[in-house]
Design an enzyme around this catalytic site. Structure first.
Site, PDB file in Angstrom:
ATOM      1  N   ASP A 236       5.665   8.167   0.254  1.00  0.00           N
ATOM      2  CA  ASP A 236       4.897   7.105  -0.841  1.00  0.00           C
ATOM      3  C   ASP A 236       3.558   6.611  -0.143  1.00  0.00           C
ATOM      4  O   ASP A 236       3.705   6.279   1.067  1.00  0.00           O
ATOM      5  CB  ASP A 236       5.747   5.971  -0.769  1.00  0.00           C
ATOM      6  CG  ASP A 236       5.205   4.723  -1.600  1.00  0.00           C
ATOM      7  OD1 ASP A 236       4.212   4.999  -2.305  1.00  0.00           O
ATOM      8  OD2 ASP A 236       5.771   3.727  -1.644  1.00  0.00           O
ATOM      9  N   GLY A 237       2.550   7.146  -0.679  1.00  0.00           N
ATOM     10  CA  GLY A 237       1.082   6.634  -0.234  1.00  0.00           C
ATOM     11  C   GLY A 237       0.104   7.663  -0.340  1.00  0.00           C
ATOM     12  O   GLY A 237       0.388   8.791   0.448  1.00  0.00           O
ATOM     13  N   GLY A 238      -0.650   7.673  -1.195  1.00  0.00           N
ATOM     14  CA  GLY A 238      -2.116   8.587  -1.080  1.00  0.00           C
ATOM     15  C   GLY A 238      -1.691   9.997  -1.396  1.00  0.00           C
ATOM     16  O   GLY A 238      -2.285  10.981  -1.238  1.00  0.00           O
TER      17      GLY A 238
ATOM     18  N   MET B  63       7.248  -6.783  -3.355  1.00  0.00           N
ATOM     19  CA  MET B  63       6.591  -7.334  -2.244  1.00  0.00           C
ATOM     20  C   MET B  63       6.601  -8.686  -2.066  1.00  0.00           C
ATOM     21  O   MET B  63       6.653  -9.466  -3.169  1.00  0.00           O
ATOM     22  CB  MET B  63       4.994  -6.850  -2.277  1.00  0.00           C
ATOM     23  CG  MET B  63       4.844  -5.451  -2.323  1.00  0.00           C
ATOM     24  SD  MET B  63       3.167  -5.014  -2.270  1.00  0.00           S
ATOM     25  CE  MET B  63       3.299  -3.238  -2.838  1.00  0.00           C
TER      26      MET B  63
ATOM     27  N   HIS C  70       9.740   3.968  -9.521  1.00  0.00           N
ATOM     28  CA  HIS C  70       9.616   3.441  -8.198  1.00  0.00           C
ATOM     29  C   HIS C  70       9.127   1.980  -8.351  1.00  0.00           C
ATOM     30  O   HIS C  70       8.026   1.858  -9.136  1.00  0.00           O
ATOM     31  CB  HIS C  70       8.616   4.418  -7.493  1.00  0.00           C
ATOM     32  CG  HIS C  70       8.599   3.491  -6.006  1.00  0.00           C
ATOM     33  ND1 HIS C  70       9.410   4.163  -5.035  1.00  0.00           N
ATOM     34  CD2 HIS C  70       7.733   2.832  -5.356  1.00  0.00           C
ATOM     35  CE1 HIS C  70       9.120   3.520  -3.908  1.00  0.00           C
ATOM     36  NE2 HIS C  70       8.161   2.714  -3.957  1.00  0.00           N
TER      37      HIS C  70
ATOM     38  N   ASP D 157       7.950  -1.288  -6.360  1.00  0.00           N
ATOM     39  CA  ASP D 157       7.250  -2.031  -5.092  1.00  0.00           C
ATOM     40  C   ASP D 157       7.569  -3.354  -5.262  1.00  0.00           C
ATOM     41  O   ASP D 157       6.483  -4.272  -5.868  1.00  0.00           O
ATOM     42  CB  ASP D 157       5.706  -1.709  -5.106  1.00  0.00           C
ATOM     43  CG  ASP D 157       5.694  -0.164  -4.836  1.00  0.00           C
ATOM     44  OD1 ASP D 157       6.289   0.314  -3.666  1.00  0.00           O
ATOM     45  OD2 ASP D 157       4.961   0.597  -5.427  1.00  0.00           O
TER      46      ASP D 157
ATOM     47  N   HIS E 216      12.125  -0.540  -4.184  1.00  0.00           N
ATOM     48  CA  HIS E 216      11.531  -0.524  -2.586  1.00  0.00           C
ATOM     49  C   HIS E 216      11.346  -1.911  -2.135  1.00  0.00           C
ATOM     50  O   HIS E 216      10.083  -2.702  -2.389  1.00  0.00           O
ATOM     51  CB  HIS E 216      10.346   0.374  -2.619  1.00  0.00           C
ATOM     52  CG  HIS E 216       9.685   0.675  -1.429  1.00  0.00           C
ATOM     53  ND1 HIS E 216       8.553   0.855  -1.342  1.00  0.00           N
ATOM     54  CD2 HIS E 216      10.204   0.337  -0.079  1.00  0.00           C
ATOM     55  CE1 HIS E 216       8.157   1.182   0.176  1.00  0.00           C
ATOM     56  NE2 HIS E 216       9.107   0.548   0.844  1.00  0.00           N
TER      57      HIS E 216
ATOM     58  N   MET F 217       6.591   6.107   4.404  1.00  0.00           N
ATOM     59  CA  MET F 217       5.624   5.119   3.935  1.00  0.00           C
ATOM     60  C   MET F 217       4.227   6.164   4.779  1.00  0.00           C
ATOM     61  O   MET F 217       3.940   6.354   5.832  1.00  0.00           O
ATOM     62  CB  MET F 217       5.139   3.802   4.516  1.00  0.00           C
ATOM     63  CG  MET F 217       6.297   3.077   3.828  1.00  0.00           C
ATOM     64  SD  MET F 217       6.159   3.000   2.196  1.00  0.00           S
ATOM     65  CE  MET F 217       4.198   2.430   1.731  1.00  0.00           C
TER      66      MET F 217
ATOM     67  N   GLY G  93       1.724  -2.433   1.084  1.00  0.00           N
ATOM     68  CA  GLY G  93       1.039  -3.804   0.607  1.00  0.00           C
ATOM     69  C   GLY G  93       0.091  -3.613  -0.596  1.00  0.00           C
ATOM     70  O   GLY G  93      -0.155  -4.350  -1.405  1.00  0.00           O
ATOM     71  N   PHE G  94      -0.649  -2.453  -0.723  1.00  0.00           N
ATOM     72  CA  PHE G  94      -1.428  -2.057  -1.746  1.00  0.00           C
ATOM     73  C   PHE G  94      -1.636  -0.694  -2.298  1.00  0.00           C
ATOM     74  O   PHE G  94      -1.442  -0.004  -1.366  1.00  0.00           O
ATOM     75  CB  PHE G  94      -3.114  -2.639  -1.212  1.00  0.00           C
ATOM     76  CG  PHE G  94      -2.845  -3.991  -0.955  1.00  0.00           C
ATOM     77  CD1 PHE G  94      -3.281  -5.109  -1.670  1.00  0.00           C
ATOM     78  CD2 PHE G  94      -2.790  -4.463   0.703  1.00  0.00           C
ATOM     79  CE1 PHE G  94      -3.239  -6.522  -1.377  1.00  0.00           C
ATOM     80  CE2 PHE G  94      -3.050  -5.820   0.913  1.00  0.00           C
ATOM     81  CZ  PHE G  94      -3.301  -6.752   0.018  1.00  0.00           C
ATOM     82  N   GLY G  95      -1.739  -0.396  -3.133  1.00  0.00           N
ATOM     83  CA  GLY G  95      -2.002   0.984  -3.824  1.00  0.00           C
ATOM     84  C   GLY G  95      -3.446   1.712  -3.876  1.00  0.00           C
ATOM     85  O   GLY G  95      -4.481   0.622  -3.095  1.00  0.00           O
ATOM     86  N   GLY G  96      -3.429   2.803  -3.823  1.00  0.00           N
ATOM     87  CA  GLY G  96      -4.976   3.202  -3.826  1.00  0.00           C
ATOM     88  C   GLY G  96      -5.352   3.804  -2.746  1.00  0.00           C
ATOM     89  O   GLY G  96      -6.493   3.933  -2.326  1.00  0.00           O
TER      90      GLY G  96
ATOM     91  N   SER H   7       4.787   4.957  -9.369  1.00  0.00           N
ATOM     92  CA  SER H   7       5.099   3.410  -9.052  1.00  0.00           C
ATOM     93  C   SER H   7       4.202   2.627 -10.011  1.00  0.00           C
ATOM     94  O   SER H   7       3.086   2.746 -10.169  1.00  0.00           O
ATOM     95  CB  SER H   7       4.675   3.460  -7.395  1.00  0.00           C
ATOM     96  OG  SER H   7       4.335   2.054  -7.159  1.00  0.00           O
TER      97      SER H   7
ATOM     98  N   GLY I  57       1.302   6.594  -7.488  1.00  0.00           N
ATOM     99  CA  GLY I  57       0.610   5.252  -8.134  1.00  0.00           C
ATOM    100  C   GLY I  57      -0.482   5.611  -9.001  1.00  0.00           C
ATOM    101  O   GLY I  57      -0.494   5.867 -10.037  1.00  0.00           O
ATOM    102  N   SER I  58      -1.747   5.367  -8.188  1.00  0.00           N
ATOM    103  CA  SER I  58      -2.863   5.359  -8.751  1.00  0.00           C
ATOM    104  C   SER I  58      -3.246   6.990  -9.587  1.00  0.00           C
ATOM    105  O   SER I  58      -3.936   6.962 -10.385  1.00  0.00           O
ATOM    106  CB  SER I  58      -4.015   4.923  -7.737  1.00  0.00           C
ATOM    107  OG  SER I  58      -3.917   5.740  -6.693  1.00  0.00           O
TER     108      SER I  58
ATOM    109  N   MET J 100      10.185  -4.233  -0.127  1.00  0.00           N
ATOM    110  CA  MET J 100       9.177  -4.603   1.069  1.00  0.00           C
ATOM    111  C   MET J 100       9.020  -6.289   1.363  1.00  0.00           C
ATOM    112  O   MET J 100       8.123  -6.861   1.142  1.00  0.00           O
ATOM    113  CB  MET J 100       7.664  -4.129   0.700  1.00  0.00           C
ATOM    114  CG  MET J 100       7.539  -2.635   0.683  1.00  0.00           C
ATOM    115  SD  MET J 100       6.122  -2.021   0.134  1.00  0.00           S
ATOM    116  CE  MET J 100       6.481  -1.843  -1.614  1.00  0.00           C
TER     117      MET J 100
END
Length: 224
Positions: free
Chosen positions: A174-176, A36, A32, A34, A65, A136, A141-144, A7, A196-197, A67
């Site tokens: 998607d996420g973590g 927003m 990917h 994102d 994606h 999700m 809304g936010f990465g990391g 991402s 992502g991160s 959002m």
């Protein structure tokens, strides 16, 4: 073999071209995006103009994606900018089936995403026109952010629905997702992981190894 979708939300936008190229050179499978709007989620990222520019530097598939509210209004713009898949949030759609039909007519693949609190039983009614189901595993809304453990059960549920109704969609998460959580995600049945991160937080020369480790299942998978 599981697919990797870095991402660019976590990329260094001061050198975005080289960051995009590092996705391709790492052996990852798709990009990917994102998107927003500061309305559906509490953040604003970028729009079709940026997408059309990065389309020039890679041939990898783009998953937009969205959002955002009213994705039907903007989906054609992202298709025109070069996206290969448009993923919309079920929470934004009163007529989800109609929206997916609309996206299909644009000539691209369709995706559905759900927030961590959203049940997935509705999928049996739209899974036949869905190419990707994006779970999700953080609040969008936010990465990391850290992986929400309840997502593991949701991945299994989405896989069960696919098998029961003989659907063909891919399952994305998607996420973590990182070296500590990939075993849960892969073991539960994900086909694609958004990173992502964890991906962009590493030096460019280490990103290929990240992709290789995930694809070669060098982590101990668990299904619990």
């Amino acid at each position: 073999m599981i697919k990797i979708a870095p991402s660019i939300l976590s990329a260094d936008f001061l050198k975005l071209e080289s960051e995009i190229k590092s996705i391709e050179s790492s052996g990852a499978d798709l990009v990917h995006l994102d998107i927003m709007d500061g309305n559906f989620v509490p953040n604003i990222t970028f729009g079709p103009m940026i997408v059309s520019q990065i389309r020039k530097v890679t041939k990898l598939p783009f998953d937009a994606h969205l959002m955002i509210k009213d994705p039907q209004l903007f989906a054609p713009l992202f298709v025109e900018a070069g996206c290969d898949m448009i993923t919309v949030h079920a929470e934004t759609e009163t007529h989800l089936h109609r929206t997916l039909q609309f996206i299909k007519k644009l000539g691209v693949k369709t995706g559905i995403s759900v927030n961590p609190h959203t049940p997935v039983d509705f999928l049996k009614y739209v899974g036949d026109i869905c190419d990707l189901f994006l779970i999700m595993s953080v609040n969008p809304g936010f990465g990391g952010q850290s992986y929400i453990d309840s997502a593991t059960g949701k991945i299994k549920k989405v896989k069960e629905i696919r098998e029961k109704y003989n659907f063909n969609y891919e399952i994305s998460v998607d996420g973590g997702v990182n070296d500590k959580t990939i075993e849960k995600v892969a073991g539960a049945g994900a086909d694609i992981v958004v990173m992502g991160s964890y991906f962009f937080g590493k030096p460019v020369e280490q990103r290929k190894k990240i992709v290789e480790d995930v694809k070669n299942n060098l982590f101990h998978s668990e299904t619990s």
